[in-house]
Scaffold this active site. Structure first.
Site: not given
Ligand code: AP5
Ligand code: MG
Ligand code: ZN
Length: 217
Positions: A13, A88, A127, A160, A171
């Site tokens: 996203k 969400r 990431r 993160r 998640r």
């Protein structure tokens, strides 16, 4: 144009929003980035959000909706926006509908980025994010030209806190339970466009741009 990028954590996203916003000259409104900015500034909202984000859970609807409404009310969003990570939940989707109605606007479309869970885990584990401009990189799939440095703004890259294996799993569970039902919701409203997110980053962008250009002349 009011577009939503809907998809699981790690589906791309943020990566795609960044590119689409440049192409379409729209502001990028990412609920996760807004929360992380509050965390950094240690605002009341940031302190509330921290306990949820650290566990991979959703921040309560009322606080999230208020934050997004405030953001969408700013003048740069008058011509539309690309929403990344919001809505969400069903309650957030309904709140967005009524808020756009108040503004005399409506949703243009929802792009659902489909990616299998095993690929998501691989993406999130590698990431890295720019501390200054939030651009996402991947140590294997989308590395920066210079290690630990953002190509766009020369900011430092970091990992993160919620990209640890246990939190990634939480998640994904939350996504399947609370967010995936929105696929049906937007399908019923005739707004959903599914995109195969398991292709090259460029191919995904091209596919999305083709869809978006077909939505409105
Ligand atoms: P948020 O920041 O929105 O996180 P998320 O939804 O978990 O999504 P991510 O940002 O992890 O993934 P992405 O889809 O943006 O993927 P990216 O482009 O980075 O939310 C964080 C937290 O905030 C939530 O857990 C919650 O607590 C809270 N929150 C946020 N919004 C909320 C809301 N509305 N309500 C309540 N709480 C909320 O890509 C991932 C990686 O893959 C990158 O390394 C990238 O380089 C790589 N990659 C991308 N595309 C490709 C590709 N095609 N091929 C190979 N690699 C790729
Ligand atoms: Mg993101
Ligand atoms: Zn940067």
């Amino acid at each position: 144009m009011y577009l939503i990028l809907l998809g699981p954590p790690g589906s791309g996203k943020g990566t795609q929003a960044e590119r689409l916003c440049k192409q379409l000259d729209l502001p990028h409104v990412a609920s996760g980035d807004l929360f992380r900015d509050h965390l950094k500034r240690e605002t009341d909202l940031g302190n509330l959000a921290r306990s949820y984000i650290d566990k991979g859970q959703l921040v309560p609807d009322d606080a999230t909706i208020a934050m997004i409404k405030e953001r969408l009310s700013r003048s740069d969003c008058r011509g539309g926006t690309i929403l990344d990570g919001f809505p969400r939940t069903q309650a957030q989707a309904e709140a967005l509908d009524s808020f756009l109605q108040e503004l005399g606007q409506q949703l243009t479309g929802v792009l659902f980025i489909a990616v299998p869970d095993d690929v998501l885990i691989e993406r999130l584990s590698g990431r890295r994010i720019c501390r200054k401009c939030q651009t996402p990189y991947h140590i294997l799939f989308s590395p920066p030209r210079e290690a630990q440095t953002c190509d766009l703004c020369a900011g430092d890259l970091y990992q993160r806190d919620d990209d640890q294996p246990e939190t990634i799993k939480a998640r994904l569970d939350v996504y399947h339970k609370q967010t995936a039902p929105l696929i049906k919701f937007y399908k019923a409203a005739n707004l959903l466009h599914e995109v195969d997110g398991n292709m090259d980053i460029d191919q995904v962008t091209d596919t999305m741009l083709t869809i978006i250009r077909s939505l409105r002349p």
